[in-house]
Structure formats: C-alpha cells, structure tokens
Write a protein that holds these residues in place. Structure first.
Motif, mmCIF file in Angstrom:
data_model
loop_
_atom_site.group_PDB
_atom_site.id
_atom_site.type_symbol
_atom_site.label_atom_id
_atom_site.label_comp_id
_atom_site.label_asym_id
_atom_site.label_seq_id
_atom_site.Cartn_x
_atom_site.Cartn_y
_atom_site.Cartn_z
ATOM 1 N N ARG A 5 3.643 38.008 -48.058
ATOM 2 C CA ARG A 5 3.866 38.572 -49.395
ATOM 3 C C ARG A 5 4.517 39.949 -49.318
ATOM 4 N N GLU A 6 4.022 40.759 -48.412
ATOM 5 C CA GLU A 6 4.576 42.108 -48.265
ATOM 6 C C GLU A 6 6.020 42.059 -47.767
ATOM 7 N N ILE A 7 6.289 41.144 -46.843
ATOM 8 C CA ILE A 7 7.645 41.015 -46.318
ATOM 9 C C ILE A 7 8.580 40.518 -47.422
ATOM 10 N N ALA A 8 8.115 39.536 -48.195
ATOM 11 C CA ALA A 8 8.930 39.019 -49.308
ATOM 12 C C ALA A 8 9.188 40.106 -50.337
ATOM 13 N N ALA A 9 8.158 40.858 -50.698
ATOM 14 C CA ALA A 9 8.314 41.916 -51.699
ATOM 15 C C ALA A 9 9.259 43.011 -51.217
ATOM 16 N N ALA A 10 9.232 43.321 -49.914
ATOM 17 C CA ALA A 10 10.087 44.377 -49.381
ATOM 18 C C ALA A 10 11.542 43.924 -49.244
ATOM 19 N N TYR A 16 10.708 38.264 -55.645
ATOM 20 C CA TYR A 16 9.245 38.328 -55.574
ATOM 21 C C TYR A 16 8.655 38.677 -56.939
ATOM 22 N N ALA A 17 9.222 39.668 -57.598
ATOM 23 C CA ALA A 17 8.725 40.074 -58.917
ATOM 24 C C ALA A 17 8.917 38.957 -59.945
ATOM 25 N N LEU A 18 10.070 38.284 -59.897
ATOM 26 C CA LEU A 18 10.306 37.163 -60.815
ATOM 27 C C LEU A 18 9.273 36.066 -60.605
ATOM 28 N N ASN A 19 9.001 35.736 -59.350
ATOM 29 C CA ASN A 19 8.030 34.700 -59.047
ATOM 30 C C ASN A 19 6.638 35.083 -59.546
ATOM 31 N N GLU A 20 6.232 36.303 -59.288
ATOM 32 C CA GLU A 20 4.903 36.750 -59.721
ATOM 33 C C GLU A 20 4.801 36.804 -61.251
ATOM 34 N N ALA A 21 5.869 37.257 -61.904
ATOM 35 C CA ALA A 21 5.882 37.290 -63.370
ATOM 36 C C ALA A 21 5.834 35.877 -63.938
ATOM 37 N N ALA A 22 6.572 34.951 -63.325
ATOM 38 C CA ALA A 22 6.561 33.558 -63.791
ATOM 39 C C ALA A 22 5.172 32.953 -63.645
ATOM 40 N N LYS A 23 4.481 33.249 -62.535
ATOM 41 C CA LYS A 23 3.116 32.732 -62.356
ATOM 42 C C LYS A 23 2.171 33.306 -63.414
#
Length: 146
Positions: A5-10, A16-23
């Motif tokens: 998760r940290e690697i994806a966010a960085a 990453y933000a789009l995916n988290e917002a969609a969830k």
C-alpha cells in the motif's frame, strides 16, 4: 518495512487515491442499496429499466456498458428476487422484453435518493465549489482512458 500500500501510494498517488475513494464511495452505496434488497450495479439496471420499460438485454448492454454475461446474471438474479419480469415481445416472440415489477417500481425513488445521499456523505468535507471541481477533475481522468 514498506508494504504494498505504501509503495503504491508513493509511486502512483493518483491511482491509489482514486481506488481508495472509490472503495469509500462504494461502501456508502452499499449502506443504501442493501436495505432496498439490491446488490451494487443492480440499482443502475433498475433505474434504466424504469426509464425504458420494455427494453431488451441488448439495449441495456449498449446503454449501460456492462458485459453481456454480467448483465444476464444480474437480470436473472433481479428476476428471482422479484424486481424484474420478462415478457415476450408481441411483435416478435423471439425477443424478450424487461419490465420492473411492482417491487422494482417501489424502490426506484429509494435508489435515486440513495445515490444522492451517498454523494453527500462522500463529499461531506468539501465545499460546493470543491465538489464541482472534484467532479470536473474526475471526468477529465475518465476521459483519458485508452
């Protein structure tokens, strides 16, 4: 130690933000559609059939963009749960038309209200101008698809 998760966010912060917002938005929708007896995605079909009674599965595929097998499974499930009914086209018995049942019609306004409530909950920390800007930006991102 850095996890996935940290690697994806960085390395892909937008994705990453789009995916988290969609969830998060999906969770808001599930809270509202579940009590109506609907699984996510079914509400879109229900409102479309309400808008276009007597539609065919092929027409739904064109309007909504679901894959045919996914749509067929959803319609079958909605028929079993009493939201949709099938009828032969009087002009061409080979064609099957879809209509909402009384149960289906009874939840249409709840679906529409649920969409609005989920949007309000998802954007509760934003101003109206920020919400409009977010929508504009997300539409720009959508339009960049291959």
């Amino acid at each position: 130690m850095t996890g996935g998760r940290e690697i994806a966010a960085a390395n892909g912060p937008v994705g990453y933000a789009l995916n988290e917002a969609a969830k998060a938005h999906r969770a808001q929708l599930e809270l509202r559609m579940g009590p109506l007896g609907l699984h996510l995605g079914q509400e879109l079909l229900l409102v479309d059939i309400h808008r276009y009674p007597g539609t065919t599965q092929a027409e739904l595929v064109q309007r909504i963009g679901f894959e045919q097998p996914t749509l067929a499974k959803a319609i079958s499930r909605m028929e079993r749960t009493g939201f949709v009914e099938r009828a032969a086209d009087p002009g061409d018995r080979r064609v099957t038309l879809l209509r909402l049942t009384e149960r289906g019609e009874a939840v249409v306004q709840g679906v529409i209200a649920g969409w609005a409530e989920a949007d309000r909950a998802s954007t509760s920390g934003l101003t109206e101008a920020e919400t409009h800007e977010l929508t504009r930006l997300l539409n720009n991102v959508r339009d960049n698809r291959p």
